[in-house]
Design a protein around this motif. Structure first.
Motif, mmCIF file in Angstrom:
data_model
loop_
_atom_site.group_PDB
_atom_site.id
_atom_site.type_symbol
_atom_site.label_atom_id
_atom_site.label_comp_id
_atom_site.label_asym_id
_atom_site.label_seq_id
_atom_site.Cartn_x
_atom_site.Cartn_y
_atom_site.Cartn_z
ATOM 1 N N GLY B 203 0.820 -1.206 0.000
ATOM 2 C CA GLY B 203 0.000 0.000 0.000
ATOM 3 C C GLY B 203 0.852 1.253 0.000
ATOM 4 N N LEU B 204 1.934 1.230 0.793
ATOM 5 C CA LEU B 204 2.834 2.385 0.844
ATOM 6 C C LEU B 204 3.498 2.616 -0.509
ATOM 7 N N LEU B 205 3.851 1.513 -1.173
ATOM 8 C CA LEU B 205 4.480 1.607 -2.489
ATOM 9 C C LEU B 205 3.541 2.318 -3.458
ATOM 10 N N ASP B 206 2.255 1.963 -3.373
ATOM 11 C CA ASP B 206 1.281 2.613 -4.250
ATOM 12 C C ASP B 206 1.171 4.092 -3.897
ATOM 13 N N ARG B 207 1.043 4.371 -2.583
ATOM 14 C CA ARG B 207 0.856 5.752 -2.157
ATOM 15 C C ARG B 207 2.090 6.595 -2.461
ATOM 16 N N GLY B 208 3.277 6.017 -2.217
ATOM 17 C CA GLY B 208 4.502 6.806 -2.331
ATOM 18 C C GLY B 208 5.071 6.870 -3.732
ATOM 19 N N LEU B 209 4.785 5.865 -4.566
ATOM 20 C CA LEU B 209 5.432 5.824 -5.879
ATOM 21 C C LEU B 209 4.422 5.836 -7.020
ATOM 22 N N TRP B 210 3.528 4.859 -7.011
ATOM 23 C CA TRP B 210 2.701 4.677 -8.211
ATOM 24 C C TRP B 210 1.619 5.734 -8.324
ATOM 25 N N ARG B 211 1.001 6.129 -7.191
ATOM 26 C CA ARG B 211 -0.050 7.134 -7.299
ATOM 27 C C ARG B 211 0.511 8.474 -7.792
ATOM 28 N N PRO B 212 1.639 8.949 -7.245
ATOM 29 C CA PRO B 212 2.216 10.192 -7.803
ATOM 30 C C PRO B 212 2.528 10.066 -9.291
ATOM 31 N N LEU B 213 3.022 8.873 -9.697
ATOM 32 C CA LEU B 213 3.339 8.697 -11.118
ATOM 33 C C LEU B 213 2.076 8.772 -11.965
ATOM 34 N N ARG B 214 0.993 8.119 -11.481
ATOM 35 C CA ARG B 214 -0.267 8.202 -12.221
ATOM 36 C C ARG B 214 -0.742 9.644 -12.274
#
Lengths: 410, 421
Positions: B203-214
């Motif tokens: 979840g942190l990976l999504d919040r910290g990396l993938w969501r900003p990229l999206r």
């Protein structure tokens, strides 16, 4: 810490065997990914097929090395056809999955004990490069790139100064557009948004200019003098970099041809290319074959230089390294993969040597970093570098951002 | 019929035990495995002759099956076991191997093995092996199915082909290993903790990396390359931290196989049985959650068409977050199960990743149930294929299936044709 030795090793790495064969692998990837938009994540498979095609032909069938090289190229063509057949009609990410899987298949089959009599199993193949080194034109000795002439101002000094002037010219041209005689104007009138972007990029010194200036400074001040190789290494490097130059020229000419323009149009919009009556799948296949053969040549340079074929040298990280080198240099640029590979290996060598020396000098504690862990750090650095490049500068040092803006989901 | 396996080891006496004497010799223990128990072989006579054929010593095994014999010095010898002296029901596996030649160097330790009784590997019929491999395959298939649900749903909801998903598997196994082995927490507590941590990390990976990229509109291919970089970074971070060795959990290390359901058909270790049970329960739960709950329906809606889902009032970002957390937790569970069945290693997840891709492509990229079915089929197929191909090439078969599926039915078993370009 001996910074001189660190810089020397980094320079050596920029011209070494790794840089040469990675340049070839990355040129092949550039044809696939940069110009055609094919997500080939199995370049390691092409390297392996190239290496083993020759190795098996020479050690198992006892054929000549030169016939073996023909076998390698043929094997790469066949491998490309096999990869392309099921995937080129599908979305781009399918190709990514299939190519990475196929590269693993190739490696597993080559290292399997079942085929050990032919492929040498996990020990690989040796004793195939004799014919190549028998025609070595270099006499025994250590060759410093500077010491090809004896004393005084030699041809290499002239080359050095000319190269540096050319680089400076490019930088000045970029900083002060239109001030120099004969400078190029943009051929296509850019759209409003593009114009804004290009004006902005001209007003500040970009990464591209900084890198060019740094290279120019290194060439002018340091020269190439610390780089020395023995006669065997000189011979394979001559052939390797010669192949890099030849394939780069070929890519340059082909991408200016109608054929290359079709490839680029497929990358930009496959449906548009198809609606203009182009056989998209056929063009993609040709691109896959062309880039794959260049990759196979890279594999040949690597194993002939090392005089040994090891199956585990063709694991998936090799493909990722080649991508890192390509993206660093600049995708869809003729010299992007070449410069990228040189800078990539120079940076890796620099980081490793600096860490090693820092450890020996006691700046870095042994608890924190053992010498085997430095080798692992290399992979982490590549991983971080790949992520940062892709996020913040997908065009690399020399690329054009607009040209690499790809998307799979249409 | 009792399986008789007799191992005769010849070791040098001049090891650490009697280094001061420097006397060359042989010793070993004769043991006879009957019904999974080691029975010592008493009274077997072994004679040793030197290079000229002259007998230099004779020894008889004691009640522990042990024997020891001093020899005159370094040189070439032959050791012969007297077949007549063996107890009733004990026979050589290969009569030609009753005599072994060996060379004694000063201080050299050269163990020699004699095998007796019938070869168990040849004894098993193809049907027996197929059943045994089928059980192994079901276990692996369920694990692949569990780990690839997340991979497939992440692809479905965000379009990201996540090459770093294997590292979520490894993460779960490594965290569990550290909690279990280093911190001494029992595995039954360490495993759920590792699964929770795996979900949180994902979840942190999504919040910290993938969501900003999206959010900044990074292209899907660029994100794919980012995931490859992340995979490389994490994998070698694990190697850096954990080392290159494979290590077992502190408990449930080696177990003997018991007869499955008392049918006399298939042997299975208790931990494998538990692993299969957990997998089935988890997969059924996931299937129910996806079909019956609001969140499950929202997930499938987003996977089907994100824009339509958003315009019908579904909080797409929230759904994606849940998908990442659930996917990461399932991957961690898969990692723990792989670690339980085999051992924990730094690249176990990456080795599983290609099988996961094969599974979800077979089942249909982007669909949750496709991942379940495809992963299961691939696991079963891999193990059954070892009936005909060498074990080291079993993954090749799975990857070939992947290629063939794309050639024949690129949308997979459960996918729909229009999803594919």
């Amino acid at each position: 810490m001996d910074w001189g030795a660190i810089v020397q090793n980094a320079l050596r790495a920029a011209f070494g065997l790794e840089a040469a064969y990675f340049a070839l692998a990355a040129i092949g990837l550039n044809v696939h990914f940069g110009y055609t938009g094919l997500l080939n994540f199995g370049q390691a498979g092409f390297l392996a097929v190239g290496a083993y095609g020759m190795g098996i032909a020479v050690t198992y069938f006892g054929w000549s090395l030169w016939v073996g090289i023909g076998v390698s190229i043929l094997a790469a063509v066949v491998f490309a056809l096999l990869l392309g057949l099921p995937t080129l009609r599908l979305r781009a990410d399918y190709l990514a999955i299939v190519t990475i899987a196929s590269a693993e298949i190739v490696r597993l089959v080559f290292r399997s004990a079942r085929f050990q009599p032919v492929t040498g199993g996990s020990a690989g193949l040796q004793n195939f490069a004799g014919e190549f080194y028998r025609i070595n034109p270099y006499d025994t000795g250590v060759y410093r790139l500077e010491a090809v002439y004896a004393g005084g101002v030699g041809p290499f000094d002239v080359v050095r100064v000319l190269l540096a002037l050319a680089l400076l010219w490019i930088v000045v041209d970029r900083l002060l557009p239109g001030r120099l005689p004969g400078s190029r104007r943009p051929r296509v009138a850019p759209s409003a948004a593009d114009a804004d972007e290009s004006v902005a990029s001209r007003e500040v010194i970009g990464l591209r200019e900084i890198v060019l200036l740094a290279v120019a400074a290194v060439i002018l001040v340091v020269g190439l003098s610390p780089v020395a190789f023995n006669e065997r290494r000189m011979w394979i490097l001559t052939v390797g970099w010669g192949l890099v130059a030849l394939t780069s020229l070929l890519v340059f000419l082909l991408m200016r041809s109608p054929w290359g323009r079709v490839l680029k149009s497929i990358r930009e919009d496959e449906d548009a290319a198809r609606s203009l009556g182009k056989n998209v799948v056929s063009y993609k296949m040709q691109s896959l074959v062309f880039g794959g053969v260049i990759g196979a040549l890279g594999g040949l340079v690597f194993v002939i230089g090392n005089q040994s074929i090891q199956p585990d040298n063709f694991g998936t990280p090799i493909t990722f390294f080649a991508y890192a080198a390509l993206i660093l240099g600049g995708t869809a640029r003729v010299f992007g993969p070449v410069v990228g590979s040189m800078i990539f290996w120079a940076l890796l060598s620099f980081a490793e040597n600096a860490l090693q020396q820092g450890r020996e000098a006691g700046y870095i504690s042994n608890d924190f970093l053992t010498s085997t862990q430095i080798g692992q750090l290399r992979f982490m650095l590549v991983g971080v570098g790949l992520m940062l490049l892709m996020v913040f500068r997908p065009q690399g040092i020399f690329g054009n951002r607009r040209e690499i803006d790809l998307s799979v989901r249409r | 019929m009792p399986v008789v396996l007799l191992v005769l080891s010849l070791c040098l006496l001049a090891g650490t035990a009697s280094a001061q004497e420097r006397a060359e010799g042989v010793r070993g223990t004769l043991s006879n495995e009957v019904d999974d128990e080691d029975v010592p072989v008493e009274g077997a006579v072994i004679t040793v002759a030197d290079a000229s054929g002259e007998e230099v010593g004779e020894v008889t095994s004691d009640e522990d099956g042990s024997f020891a014999l001093d020899l005159p010095g370094p040189g070439a010898y032959t050791a012969t076991i007297d077949v007549e002296s063996l107890p009733e029901g004990v026979a050589l596996r290969d009569e030609a191997r009753a005599t072994l030649s060996f060379t004694l160097n000063p201080g050299q330790n050269r163990p020699l093995n004699f095998f007796f009784g019938e070869d168990t590997r040849q004894r098993a019929t193809t049907t027996d092996r197929a059943l045994q491999l089928g059980v192994e395959g079901i276990k692996l298939g369920l694990i692949i199915a569990i780990t690839s649900v997340g991979l497939s749903l992440i692809f479905g909801t965000t379009g990201l082909t996540n090459f770093a998903h294997g590292e979520l598997v490894t993460f779960g196994a490594l965290v569990c290993w550290y909690l279990n082995f280093e911190a001494g927490i029992p595995l039954l507590w360490a495993a759920p903790l590792a699964i929770v941590l795996g979900g949180a990390a994902s979840g942190l990976l999504d919040r910290g990396l993938w969501r900003p990229l999206r959010a900044r509109g990074t292209g899907l291919i660029a994100m794919l390359v980012v995931s490859i970089g992340l995979s490389l970074l994490l994998r070698y971070l694990f190697l850096y931290q954990f080392g290159g060795r494979t290590r077992p959990f502190a408990e449930y290390g080696r177990q003997r196989q018991v007869d499955f359901l008392g049918l006399g058909l298939v042997g299975i270790t208790p931990k494998d049985m538990v692993s299969i049970g957990i997998s089935v329960v988890v997969l059924v739960t996931v299937a129910l959650l996806i079909t019956r709950t609001r969140m499950g329906k929202a997930m499938r809606a987003v996977a089907d068409n994100p824009d339509l889902a958003a315009s019908s009032g579904i909080d797409v970002q929230r759904v994606i977050s849940v998908v990442w957390i659930v996917g990461g937790a399932l991957a961690a569970l898969g990692g723990v199960l792989v670690g339980l069945g085999e051992e924990v290693s730094w690249q176990m997840g990456f080795q599983l990743l290609l099988l996961m891709f094969a599974g979800i492509t077979l089942g249909g990229l982007g669909t949750a149930f496709g991942a379940l079915v495809g992963g299961f089929v691939i696991g079963l197929f891999i193990n059954l294929s070892t009936l005909v191909v060498p074990t080291e090439l079993k993954n090749v078969g799975a990857l070939l299936v992947l290629v063939l599926v794309l050639l024949v039915r690129p949308q997979g078993i459960l996918g729909r044709a229009e999803r594919v370009g």
